[in-house]
Design an enzyme around this catalytic site. Structure first.
Site, PDB file in Angstrom:
ATOM      1  N   HIS A 121       9.322   8.217 -27.340  1.00 28.88           N
ATOM      2  CA  HIS A 121       8.410   9.214 -26.791  1.00 28.88           C
ATOM      3  C   HIS A 121       8.729  10.656 -27.248  1.00 28.88           C
ATOM      4  CE1 HIS A 121       5.545  10.746 -23.836  1.00 28.88           C
ATOM      5  NE2 HIS A 121       6.456  11.643 -23.498  1.00 28.88           N
ATOM      6  N   ASN A 155       0.300  18.193 -21.616  1.00 27.65           N
ATOM      7  CA  ASN A 155       0.078  17.120 -22.592  1.00 27.65           C
ATOM      8  C   ASN A 155       0.112  17.630 -24.032  1.00 27.65           C
ATOM      9  OD1 ASN A 155      -0.249  15.211 -20.572  1.00 27.65           O
ATOM     10  ND2 ASN A 155      -2.432  15.657 -20.370  1.00 27.65           N
ATOM     11  N   ARG A 166      -2.754  21.479 -15.594  1.00 29.94           N
ATOM     12  CA  ARG A 166      -1.730  20.458 -15.882  1.00 29.94           C
ATOM     13  C   ARG A 166      -1.963  19.765 -17.219  1.00 29.94           C
ATOM     14  NH1 ARG A 166       1.069  15.945 -11.822  1.00 29.94           N
ATOM     15  NH2 ARG A 166       2.524  15.193 -13.411  1.00 29.94           N
ATOM     16  N   GLU A 198      10.647  17.811 -24.960  1.00 33.27           N
ATOM     17  CA  GLU A 198       9.881  18.244 -23.784  1.00 33.27           C
ATOM     18  C   GLU A 198      10.307  19.641 -23.314  1.00 33.27           C
ATOM     19  OE1 GLU A 198       7.217  16.645 -22.893  1.00 33.27           O
ATOM     20  OE2 GLU A 198       7.499  14.472 -23.039  1.00 33.27           O
ATOM     21  N   HIS A 252       0.914  15.320 -26.838  1.00 39.08           N
ATOM     22  CA  HIS A 252       0.925  13.946 -26.326  1.00 39.08           C
ATOM     23  C   HIS A 252      -0.242  13.084 -26.814  1.00 39.08           C
ATOM     24  CE1 HIS A 252       4.169  15.444 -23.926  1.00 39.08           C
ATOM     25  NE2 HIS A 252       4.324  14.305 -23.307  1.00 39.08           N
ATOM     26  N   GLU A 278      -4.233  16.999 -12.417  1.00 41.49           N
ATOM     27  CA  GLU A 278      -4.560  17.226 -13.832  1.00 41.49           C
ATOM     28  C   GLU A 278      -6.042  17.475 -14.083  1.00 41.49           C
ATOM     29  OE1 GLU A 278      -2.047  14.907 -16.518  1.00 41.49           O
ATOM     30  OE2 GLU A 278      -3.717  14.883 -17.926  1.00 41.49           O
ATOM     31  N   ARG A 336       0.816  -1.237   0.000  1.00 36.90           N
ATOM     32  CA  ARG A 336       0.000   0.000   0.000  1.00 36.90           C
ATOM     33  C   ARG A 336       0.841   1.274   0.000  1.00 36.90           C
ATOM     34  NH1 ARG A 336      -3.101  -3.166   3.439  1.00 36.90           N
ATOM     35  NH2 ARG A 336      -4.961  -3.948   2.367  1.00 36.90           N
ATOM     36  N   LYS A 357       3.661  11.557 -11.669  1.00 39.64           N
ATOM     37  CA  LYS A 357       2.816  10.633 -12.436  1.00 39.64           C
ATOM     38  C   LYS A 357       3.613   9.360 -12.635  1.00 39.64           C
ATOM     39  CE  LYS A 357       0.037  13.302 -15.713  1.00 39.64           C
ATOM     40  NZ  LYS A 357      -0.151  13.414 -17.176  1.00 39.64           N
ATOM     41  N   LYS A 412       7.392  22.946 -15.112  1.00 39.75           N
ATOM     42  CA  LYS A 412       6.612  21.758 -14.742  1.00 39.75           C
ATOM     43  C   LYS A 412       6.256  21.798 -13.257  1.00 39.75           C
ATOM     44  CE  LYS A 412       5.720  17.013 -15.249  1.00 39.75           C
ATOM     45  NZ  LYS A 412       5.978  15.751 -15.879  1.00 39.75           N
ATOM     46  N   HIS A 445       1.069   9.900 -28.274  1.00 41.33           N
ATOM     47  CA  HIS A 445       0.829   8.549 -27.743  1.00 41.33           C
ATOM     48  C   HIS A 445       0.280   7.625 -28.836  1.00 41.33           C
ATOM     49  CE1 HIS A 445       0.665   9.847 -23.223  1.00 41.33           C
ATOM     50  NE2 HIS A 445       1.875   9.837 -23.721  1.00 41.33           N
TER      51      HIS A 445
END
Ligand SMILES: NC(=O)c1ccc[n+]([C@@H]2O[C@H](COP(=O)([O-])OP(=O)(O)OC[C@H]3O[C@@H](n4cnc5c(N)ncnc54)[C@H](O)[C@@H]3O)[C@@H](O)[C@H]2O)c1
Length: 342
Positions: free
Chosen positions: A249, A232, A228, A172, A235, A224, A108, A130, A214, A239
């Site tokens: 990427h 992306n 935020r 990026e 992206h 997000e 956990r 993330k 960032k 993706h």
């Protein structure tokens, strides 16, 4: 060395910019530490970690999976990792994403940190909490928001990256400037070549600037919900390209940004002169700007992507260099718009 904290509701995360990888033990808590890395990173830096158990995962996007988590859990259980233990990811975005997720769900949740060793992970992947894995080709479909205790970024380790991987990280940095910081975009136009040639002060200036952008966005909107999402930019297309073509990427995001900016021009949000500036900068970095497949073929994957909600595709578009906007496009309109995009 510059150090600052990212404060979020759940946690404080220390970002160590320009810290030497040799000093990493200063940041470790008491308790047993497990290193997670890949064999290429360990070939270069393994001698620094010889006093710790090291779990090696496979390289490449195809290893960002539940199978890799199983491998990690197996080792952690066998070697007595408990709630007081600490996981340290040493590597690029893939090692960091997997390490953060493994630490977040093992018993956990146990503490973790990163030594970020690619340019892409220093300026983006390792910062912001993330973590996750892919499933059946869906990028990051399983994951959590959870901040690392620290992220150590040593620019010297970037010298052992191969050229293509180093350049991928500029995607990026250029993204951060394009969505949030017009003066940074101009600085990149001025001095990109020096950074590409590893001129230390310039490269570090750009890394710092991208990380600060960032960090600020993450502090405002860790989960997000709005701001935020702008990170992306490029992206959603990116993706889909990663999934369909397997290109790395950073390169996929570069092409994705050009497609999103072209869409912005088509929707009369962005001037074509700004689109040209973006393409020029990406090309100067040596990044690809043309989709290897007709953009219309990306539509199906994009609309099945997790960013689709209630028949709307959440895209990030540009209004000008330095200004991005969240744009909810009805999925029914996407095909028309993509039909004559190149
Ligand atoms: N979590 C996030 O917010 C976030 C943001 C952006 C990207 N990402 C993810 O990051 C991943 C891409 O990360 P990446 O571009 O760092 O690729 P990567 O982690 O695959 O690393 C690329 C290659 O470089 C090698 N390498 C790493 N550091 C090295 C060094 N210092 N010297 C020599 N070789 C080294 C690795 O062994 C690997 O083969 C993608 O999965 C992407 O989805 C996550």
């Amino acid at each position: 060395m510059e150090s600052f904290n990212i404060h979020t509701a759940s946690h404080d995360s220390k970002i160590l910019l320009g810290e030497s990888i040799r000093n990493f033990t200063e940041y470790l808590p008491k308790g047993k530490v497990f290193i997670i890395s890949d064999s290429r990173v360990m070939t270069h830096y393994g001698n620094l970690f010889k006093d710790f158990p090291v779990i090696i995962i496979g390289e490449g996007e195809s290893n960002k999976t539940f199978q890799t988590l199983e491998l990690i859990f197996d080792r952690l259980i066998n070697e007595g990792c408990d709630r007081s233990s600490f996981l340290l990811g040493v590597g690029g975005g893939i090692v960091c994403d997997v390490t953060g997720f493994a630490a977040s769900i093992y018993m956990r949740g146990i503490q973790f940190g990163f030594i970020s060793t690619t340019l892409l992970s220093q300026v983006d992947a390792s910062v912001g909490g993330k973590n996750g894995v892919n499933f059946q080709g869906y990028k990051n479909i399983a994951g959590v928001f959870n901040q690392p205790e620290f992220v150590l970024c040593d620019p010297f380790v970037l010298k052992t990256l191969n050229r293509r991987e180093f350049i991928g990280g500029f995607s990026e940095i250029i993204k951060a400037a394009a969505i949030k910081d017009a003066p940074l975009f101009s600085r990149l136009e001025q001095d990109l070549d020096k950074a590409l040639n590893h001129k230390e002060d310039v490269l570090e200036e750009f890394i710092r600037a991208a990380v600060r952008i960032k960090a600020k966005v993450v502090q405002e909107d860790e989960r997000e919900k709005g701001e935020r999402r702008k990170l992306n930019f490029g992206h959603t297309f990116g993706h889909a390209l990663e999934k369909l073509t397997g290109i790395p990427h950073g390169e996929a995001v570069s092409i994705g940004m050009v497609l999103a900016a072209t869409l912005s021009v088509k929707l009369d949000l962005l001037k074509s002169a700004d689109l040209i500036r973006l393409i020029d900068l990406l090309e100067r970095a040596g990044l690809p700007t043309r989709s290897p497949m007709p953009p219309i073929e990306l539509a199906e994957v994009m609309t099945r992507d997790k960013k689709k909600e209630a028949g709307l595709l959440h895209l990030v578009l540009l209004e000008s260099i330095g200004n991005a906007v969240n744009y909810a496009l009805p999925v029914t309109k996407l095909e028309d718009l993509l039909n004559d995009l190149r």
